[in-house]
Design an enzyme around this catalytic site. Structure first.
Site, PDB file in Angstrom:
ATOM      1  N   HIS A 354       3.093  73.341  96.819  1.00 35.53           N
ATOM      2  CA  HIS A 354       3.925  72.203  96.393  1.00 35.53           C
ATOM      3  C   HIS A 354       3.699  71.784  94.953  1.00 35.53           C
ATOM      4  CE1 HIS A 354       5.547  70.996 100.364  1.00 35.53           C
ATOM      5  NE2 HIS A 354       4.411  71.486 100.816  1.00 35.53           N
ATOM      6  N   LYS A 533       9.451  56.780  92.322  1.00 38.67           N
ATOM      7  CA  LYS A 533       8.588  57.910  92.678  1.00 38.67           C
ATOM      8  C   LYS A 533       7.170  57.545  92.284  1.00 38.67           C
ATOM      9  CE  LYS A 533      11.301  60.414  89.968  1.00 38.67           C
ATOM     10  NZ  LYS A 533      11.664  61.606  90.689  1.00 38.67           N
ATOM     11  N   ARG A 534       6.191  58.383  92.662  1.00 38.70           N
ATOM     12  CA  ARG A 534       4.841  58.134  92.204  1.00 38.70           C
ATOM     13  C   ARG A 534       4.799  58.052  90.675  1.00 38.70           C
ATOM     14  NH1 ARG A 534       0.542  58.142  96.035  1.00 38.70           N
ATOM     15  NH2 ARG A 534      -0.740  57.857  94.185  1.00 38.70           N
ATOM     16  N   LYS A 539       6.135  62.847  85.369  1.00 39.57           N
ATOM     17  CA  LYS A 539       7.415  62.296  85.832  1.00 39.57           C
ATOM     18  C   LYS A 539       8.071  61.420  84.756  1.00 39.57           C
ATOM     19  CE  LYS A 539       5.890  62.332  90.702  1.00 39.57           C
ATOM     20  NZ  LYS A 539       6.832  63.172  91.465  1.00 39.57           N
ATOM     21  N   THR A 641      12.576  65.475  96.084  1.00 40.03           N
ATOM     22  CA  THR A 641      13.460  65.320  97.238  1.00 40.03           C
ATOM     23  C   THR A 641      14.239  64.017  97.088  1.00 40.03           C
ATOM     24  OG1 THR A 641      11.507  64.466  98.372  1.00 40.03           O
ATOM     25  CG2 THR A 641      12.224  66.694  98.956  1.00 40.03           C
ATOM     26  N   LYS A 645      18.353  62.841  97.729  1.00 44.91           N
ATOM     27  CA  LYS A 645      18.801  61.639  98.443  1.00 44.91           C
ATOM     28  C   LYS A 645      19.798  60.847  97.592  1.00 44.91           C
ATOM     29  CE  LYS A 645      14.288  61.648 100.623  1.00 44.91           C
ATOM     30  NZ  LYS A 645      12.878  61.238 100.446  1.00 44.91           N
TER      31      LYS A 645
HETATM   32  C1  NBG Z   1       5.131  67.508  95.735  1.00 46.43           C
HETATM   33  C2  NBG Z   1       5.907  67.854  94.473  1.00 46.43           C
HETATM   34  C3  NBG Z   1       7.376  67.485  94.623  1.00 46.43           C
HETATM   35  C4  NBG Z   1       7.927  68.102  95.897  1.00 46.43           C
HETATM   36  C5  NBG Z   1       7.071  67.702  97.081  1.00 46.43           C
HETATM   37  C6  NBG Z   1       7.544  68.339  98.366  1.00 46.43           C
HETATM   38  C7  NBG Z   1       2.688  67.438  95.936  1.00 46.43           C
HETATM   39  C8  NBG Z   1       1.409  68.183  95.786  1.00 46.43           C
HETATM   40  N1  NBG Z   1       3.799  68.072  95.593  1.00 46.43           N
HETATM   41  O1  NBG Z   1       8.095  67.950  93.523  1.00 46.43           O
HETATM   42  O2  NBG Z   1       5.337  67.186  93.376  1.00 46.43           O
HETATM   43  O3  NBG Z   1       9.252  67.685  96.113  1.00 46.43           O
HETATM   44  O4  NBG Z   1       5.741  68.116  96.873  1.00 46.43           O
HETATM   45  O5  NBG Z   1       7.632  69.712  98.246  1.00 46.43           O
HETATM   46  O6  NBG Z   1       2.667  66.317  96.373  1.00 46.43           O
END
Ligand code: NBG
Length: 796
Positions: A354, A533-534, A539, A641, A645
């Protein structure tokens, strides 16, 4: 559930009253909101349980393959509305509550969010479970039942303050405790060498106790299980210590054991190598493997059938210890030859990566690893040896330079490794796994992420959902590509007006929420530009706030230009130890305090930072967004994701060619996407140029002015140097290329704002985003995993 068996409001009302009386022990005159919430939840749960039992029976009788999704995180949020929507009982439930004199919205909002995850990775796991149930695939999610989920966030003088999350201190309707399902797990101790294998004698033991939550799919046709493990002491209480008057000492074994499932680690993309974290990983992975093998043994007596009957997906490297643990069980405990054990494990396991951020690729010091898992360290050396024998290439060991590398381990122990967007999968092949990919060119596949349309459209945006159903019928809910049917209505002013009206009503609701939470009044006709988002440098929330500051300055300099009234909306948590990210939060709040009270610009620009971002807040924000901010440095966001949305809910993206943005743009059309910034390739080249930031600043006076304002304390007059370090970082090294992308972001933002003034054109673009987002359903993603990775089938 077949439609003709759908309960009426009257029968649901009876069920609620029954549970209120006999499960909660309250009469209607004295029941509080929480009591009604529990009573309704039990009434809904009864219906889910029926589907759940039927699914379990069918799985056993079909004898097919089961999918096991091992994940440290399941960010499921609230389950009551989700259950009601999937059972198609939401209207009946509201009617039933109203007839009892109870406000339905208050009851639904009373449920705490199950925040057992940090962000996208955990939310993806939750969407996948729902899609697996919707598709009728026998599956289990396995994770940890954290007592405390992700911390709650508030602001004090603009600064993030963290508070413990306590979801389990409120009554919880959805889980079933399974006291009979407990496994004893060990840590540390000794390894006894036998001739051809070894026996591990752990020095320390804890129990993993199971708690099950049914996850129901669309229309209640199927329900799978989310099984979460809670840690319990093997010897709960030291009576000798207690009798000697040492009460704290007496309780110590219990407290130490329970620490394992006490809290979710609040970092996602920045992980420190912490002993407790490794314990958590082994704890839930080993418990899950025991459980999987127990179920397998109850049905089959030939362990060689394992890969045919069991598919285990490792969600990131967190459960990577499953490789050596499975080999240990098969080889040491069951006596299979090492090579056979390896082979069976590899054909059973697969791994999803991920992130490519180096700091998030887990690795453990061999000392720590060997102390906690001595036998696994030996097996990892054997795995390395076996791999080297088959592929004699140096430098690919899992155990290397005093570290145990979980990415390499996952890759080697899996038959398939997948990335989460086309771009990310391609970069995986070129970067982190370049050499392993050369040796195993078939292993890496792509599965672009998706989101469940039940929660992320039908449930969170009923106005738009109803409009869609009016136009194309209701089959879109589990066949999301049917949204393309909306394109036929794009020339109908009536449709476009209705689309715009749905959006506006959502914005009015959000504006009311924002006022209630922050006191800030915003104009629902302004463009809502949303980035949620985080908080992370990659980001680039700081790029967004820089743009806002620049806009404010430019409005003041040119008050008569045709500015578009805009509200910039932020939400997101920073990891408690991530100082830079926390400073960006403070900067946004400080800038908001100055800009929002400026009488010259107030009507044209506002900034809002909503505290405590979570799933439920996302459900409010996404339907009300006009513009979706997806502005990461290209190459850094694996997929995203949230981006899907927003597009699904009719918010065009302003974004870089990063992660799944690339595929969103391909689907919705380049003309319906506000693209800006460098490509991943350009980013790498630009970063190599010395002074790239200084050059970008010198070339753009708008950027230079915005930086100067921050630097000179315009937003922190009581402490002018507060943000000097942020500006210093942006002037160079500016690793995330905020300055280099600023000018193009400013341009793209200006284009979006200008188009927004042409409301019919804007609405058309928004509707096209919805119409063309069908591919981003997690049902499609799961079907991809089923054919390319798991070879699993639907039992429908
Ligand atoms: C996160 C990514 C996102 C991705 C999500 C689900 C982690 C390690 N990775 O870009 O930063 O959409 O995983 O795949 O949290």
């Amino acid at each position: 559930m077949p439609r003709d068996h759908v309960p009426t409001a009257a029968s649901l009302r009876e069920a609620v009253l029954h549970h209120l009386t006999y499960a909660i022990g309250k009469d209607p005159d004295h029941a509080q909101t929480q009591d009604w919430r529990m009573a309704l939840s039990y009434a809904v749960r009864d219906r889910i349980v029926d589907a759940w039992f039927a699914s379990t029976r069918k799985s056993y009788s079909a004898g097919g393959k089961r999918v096991y999704y091992l994940s440290m995180e399941f960010l499921i949020g609230r389950l009551l509305q989700d259950g009601l929507v999937n059972l198609r009982l939401l209207d009946q439930a509201k009617e039933a509550l109203t007839s009892l004199g109870v406000a339905p919205d208050a009851v639904l909002a009373d449920e705490p969010d199950a925040a057992l995850g940090n962000g996208g990775l955990g939310r993806l796991a939750a969407c996948f479970l729902e899609s697996l149930s919707t598709l009728g695939v026998p599956a289990y999610g396995y994770g940890i039942r954290y007592e405390h989920g992700l911390f709650q966030q508030s602001f004090l003088d603009g600064r993030q303050v963290e508070h413990p999350e306590t979801w389990l201190m409120q009554p919880h309707a959805w889980e079933f405790e399974r006291p009979e399902t407990r496994y004893k797990l060990g840590f540390g101790g000794e390894v006894e060498d036998l001739a051809d294998r070894a026996i591990w004698h752990p020095g320390e033991a804890v129990f993993a106790a199971a708690y099950d939550t049914p996850i129901v799919g669309w229309q209640g046709k199927w329900a799978n299980t989310l099984r979460l493990w809670s840690a319990q002491a093997a010897n709960p209480f030291d009576l000798t210590a207690f009798n000697a008057g040492d009460f704290a000492g007496a309780a110590a074994p219990e407290a130490t054991a329970r620490t394992i499932s006490r809290v979710l680690y609040p970092d996602d993309t920045t992980d420190g190598g912490k002993e407790l974290r490794l314990k958590q990983e082994y704890f839930f992975t080993a418990a899950s493997l025991h459980d999987i093998l127990r179920r397998f043994d109850s049905e089959y007596n030939d362990i060689r059938l394992l890969p045919k009957k069991v598919a285990i997906q490792l969600n990131d490297t967190h459960p990577a210890i499953a490789g050596p643990e499975l080999v240990r069980i098969l080889h040491d405990e069951r006596g299979l030859p090492f090579d056979t054990a390896m082979d069976l494990a590899q054909h059973t396991l697969s791994y999803t990566n991920h992130t490519l951020l180096p700091e998030a690729l887990e690795s453990w010091p061999e000392g720590l690893f060997g102390r906690l898992l001595p036998r696994h360290l030996q097996l990892i050396d054997q795995i390395d040896h076996a791999h080297y024998k088959a592929y004699p290439v140096r430098g690919l060991s899992v155990h290397d330079h005093g570290q145990v590398k979980m990415g390499e381990l996952s890759f080697i122990m899996a038959h398939r490794v997948n990335g989460v967007s086309a771009l990310h999968t391609g970069l995986m092949k070129q970067t982190v796994f370049e050499r392993l990919h050369d040796l195993h060119p078939e292993r890496i596949v792509n599965q672009t992420n998706g989101v469940t349309p039940r929660r992320w459209l039908l449930s969170c945006n009923p106005r738009l959902a109803d409009l869609i159903t009016d136009q194309v019928g209701e089959d879109w809910v589990d066949d999301l590509e049917q949204l393309t049917g909306l394109e036929a209505h794009l020339d109908s002013p009536a449709f476009l007006n209705a689309f715009a009206a749905a959006k506006r009503a959502n914005k009015v609701d959000l504006a009311a929420h924002i006022e209630a939470v922050t006191g800030e009044q915003i104009d629902p006709d302004a463009m809502f530009d949303v980035q949620i988002k985080r908080m992370h440098e990659y980001k680039r929330q700081h790029l967004n706030i820089l743009e806002a500051i620049a806009r404010w300055q430019q409005i003041k300099a040119n008050p008569t230009a045709p500015w578009t009234p805009t509200v910039k909306i932020f939400a997101g948590k920073a990891a408690p130890g991530y100082v830079f990210a926390k400073d960006i939060i403070r900067l946004i709040n400080d800038a908001a305090a100055v800009i929002n009270t400026d009488p010259d610009t107030q009507h044209l620009l506002k900034i809002v930072f909503l505290p405590n971002y979570n799933v439920s807040l996302a459900e409010k924000l996404i339907p009300a967004a006009d513009l979706s901010g997806q502005i990461s440095t290209a190459g850094k966001e694996a997929s995203g994701t949230g981006n899907m949305k927003f597009s699904l809910n009719g918010a065009p993206t302003i974004g870089t060619l990063d992660g799944a943005n690339v595929e969103i743009r391909d689907h919705v059309g380049a003309e319906n996407f506000f693209l800006f910034g460098m490509t991943a390739e350009e980013v790498m080249k630009r970063r190599a140029i010395p002074d790239h930031a200084a050059k970008a600043i010198a070339a753009d006076p708008i950027l230079a002015d915005a930086l100067k304002a921050i630097e000179s304390g315009v937003f922190s007059p009581e402490e002018p140097g507060r943000y000097a370090h942020i500006v210093e970082n942006l002037r160079g090294p500016d690793y995330f290329l905020v300055c280099s992308d600023f000018t193009d972001y400013w341009r793209a933002h200006g284009e979006a704002a200008a188009l927004y003034l042409d409301q019919p054109a804007w609405t058309r673009m928004a509707a096209l985003n919805t119409a063309r987002s069908g591919w981003f359903s997690s049902d499609r993603t799961i079907k991809g995993y089923m054919t390319d990775i798991w070879r699993a089938e639907s039992l429908f």
